[in-house]
Design a protein around this motif. Sequence first.
Motif, PDB file in Angstrom:
ATOM      1  N   GLY A  39       0.737  -1.244   0.106  1.00 10.01           N
ATOM      2  CA  GLY A  39       0.052  -0.095  -0.101  1.00 10.01           C
ATOM      3  C   GLY A  39       1.045   1.081   0.205  1.00 10.01           C
ATOM      4  O   GLY A  39       0.548   2.230  -0.697  1.00 10.01           O
ATOM      5  N   GLY A  40       2.168   1.238   0.701  1.00  5.57           N
ATOM      6  CA  GLY A  40       2.933   2.321   0.734  1.00  5.57           C
ATOM      7  C   GLY A  40       3.540   2.753  -0.481  1.00  5.57           C
ATOM      8  O   GLY A  40       3.534   3.994  -1.083  1.00  5.57           O
TER       9      GLY A  40
ATOM     10  N   GLN B 191       3.629   7.778   3.207  1.00  5.78           N
ATOM     11  CA  GLN B 191       4.733   7.973   4.116  1.00  5.78           C
ATOM     12  C   GLN B 191       4.630   7.096   5.334  1.00  5.78           C
ATOM     13  O   GLN B 191       5.396   6.482   5.989  1.00  5.78           O
ATOM     14  N   ILE B 192       3.383   7.124   5.905  1.00  5.20           N
ATOM     15  CA  ILE B 192       2.941   6.785   7.064  1.00  5.20           C
ATOM     16  C   ILE B 192       3.061   5.058   6.902  1.00  5.20           C
ATOM     17  O   ILE B 192       3.681   4.337   7.909  1.00  5.20           O
ATOM     18  N   LEU B 193       2.507   4.636   5.778  1.00  2.31           N
ATOM     19  CA  LEU B 193       2.814   3.122   5.752  1.00  2.31           C
ATOM     20  C   LEU B 193       4.173   2.577   5.507  1.00  2.31           C
ATOM     21  O   LEU B 193       4.480   1.611   6.029  1.00  2.31           O
ATOM     22  N   ILE B 194       5.039   3.112   4.807  1.00  2.00           N
ATOM     23  CA  ILE B 194       6.260   2.902   4.476  1.00  2.00           C
ATOM     24  C   ILE B 194       7.111   3.055   5.879  1.00  2.00           C
ATOM     25  O   ILE B 194       7.964   2.158   6.217  1.00  2.00           O
ATOM     26  N   LEU B 195       6.885   4.171   6.649  1.00  3.25           N
ATOM     27  CA  LEU B 195       7.630   4.279   7.993  1.00  3.25           C
ATOM     28  C   LEU B 195       7.297   3.268   8.758  1.00  3.25           C
ATOM     29  O   LEU B 195       8.158   2.712   9.946  1.00  3.25           O
ATOM     30  N   LEU B 196       6.103   2.703   8.861  1.00  3.01           N
ATOM     31  CA  LEU B 196       5.735   1.774  10.024  1.00  3.01           C
ATOM     32  C   LEU B 196       5.601   0.259   9.489  1.00  3.01           C
ATOM     33  O   LEU B 196       5.587  -0.420  10.644  1.00  3.01           O
ATOM     34  N   ALA B 197       5.480  -0.044   8.387  1.00  2.00           N
ATOM     35  CA  ALA B 197       5.271  -1.379   7.897  1.00  2.00           C
ATOM     36  C   ALA B 197       6.557  -2.328   8.605  1.00  2.00           C
ATOM     37  O   ALA B 197       6.183  -3.411   9.047  1.00  2.00           O
TER      38      ALA B 197
ATOM     39  N   LEU C 152       3.037  13.725  12.367  1.00  2.00           N
ATOM     40  CA  LEU C 152       3.429  15.174  12.473  1.00  2.00           C
ATOM     41  C   LEU C 152       4.344  15.752  11.402  1.00  2.00           C
ATOM     42  O   LEU C 152       4.352  16.644  10.815  1.00  2.00           O
ATOM     43  N   THR C 153       5.223  14.783  10.834  1.00  2.00           N
ATOM     44  CA  THR C 153       6.253  15.055   9.808  1.00  2.00           C
ATOM     45  C   THR C 153       5.575  15.502   8.532  1.00  2.00           C
ATOM     46  O   THR C 153       6.207  15.967   7.905  1.00  2.00           O
ATOM     47  N   THR C 154       4.419  15.065   8.266  1.00  2.00           N
ATOM     48  CA  THR C 154       3.535  15.142   7.087  1.00  2.00           C
ATOM     49  C   THR C 154       2.796  16.399   7.141  1.00  2.00           C
ATOM     50  O   THR C 154       2.147  17.095   6.325  1.00  2.00           O
ATOM     51  N   THR C 155       2.681  17.223   8.300  1.00  2.00           N
ATOM     52  CA  THR C 155       2.259  18.616   8.383  1.00  2.00           C
ATOM     53  C   THR C 155       2.591  19.512   7.520  1.00  2.00           C
ATOM     54  O   THR C 155       3.822  19.503   7.324  1.00  2.00           O
ATOM     55  N   ARG C 156       1.735  20.168   6.793  1.00  2.00           N
ATOM     56  CA  ARG C 156       2.289  21.112   5.987  1.00  2.00           C
ATOM     57  C   ARG C 156       2.217  22.670   6.772  1.00  2.00           C
ATOM     58  O   ARG C 156       1.301  22.917   7.151  1.00  2.00           O
ATOM     59  N   GLY C 157       3.340  23.388   6.077  1.00  2.00           N
ATOM     60  CA  GLY C 157       3.333  24.518   6.260  1.00  2.00           C
ATOM     61  C   GLY C 157       3.768  25.142   8.025  1.00  2.00           C
ATOM     62  O   GLY C 157       3.622  26.107   8.295  1.00  2.00           O
TER      63      GLY C 157
END
Length: 301
Positions: A61-62, A83-89, A143-148
């Motif tokens: 899925g990632g 990002q979440i799927l690849i980071l946590l898989a 949190l790393t995917t937060t924009r701006g």
Amino acid sequence: MRKCLDPSDPNAEYLYCASTGAATLFTVLFALTSIAHITQAFMYRKGFCWVIIMAALWETGGFLTRALSTLDQTKYTFIFPSQILILLAPLWINAFTYIVLGRMVHYFIPDQAVGRIKARRLATWFVLLDITALLIQGTGGSLTTTRGNSKLITLGLHIYMGGIGMQEFFILLFTGMAIRFHKKAIATGDLLGRPTDWRALLYVLYATLTLITIRICYRLAEFSSGIINTLTTHEAFFYCLEAVPMFSALLLYNIWHPGRVLIGAESEFPKKEKKAKRGQGLGAGGTQETIAMDLVPGDKV
């Protein structure tokens, strides 16, 4: 058609022109290992293999969402799930390794313990530690995917790095337990008369832990220097140090599947029995499980 921007462009979601072909290739590879793990779980009738299946599906899925995100690299739609799927898989692969060693201790060691820790507890404790690392990394990763908001992103990176640092600490502790099992299994020899050998699967376990460690070192190095650095601005590092190690770990468990080694009812943890009623021949306060565990080594329970 792929749409790339200069990394300095504020609308660019990647710090490089992300490859659609590479993401598609690994989507296919992870999908194939997912299918193989699902098939093997049914073939060998190993219920605990749902954990490694989750790892493979999350990776699939990632990389699928990553491939979709590369088609228009100005859009954020698929970045977050990718990002979440690849980071946590990888944490699922980690948990599966803990579960496998617990069952190896149960199956190959007469007293079913290493370091005075029973097999079931060994697996449970390390899986709980893995879940702790998962929650911390999930919080930081989101949190790393937060924009701006650069401060929030930096906080997320620090939390995530703390989570993977914790994960590596648990891996080192677990490796110590695996080495204890290794020595004890050699000393035990073929006392239990099992029809299979534990060595190849244990070496796969060592290899998997090494691959996960390589990936953790990459992530620590990637985030320790801030958002923009050599590792984050060159896509090759991501595939060589993230995608390849994790695919290799899943493939190793396809080739040397635990179901080929852990055979029969004795390879599974016994179901917990309720205390027997008095007068039914089990003794006051006794349980079927307790009596079974007291049998001499080699007896079937």
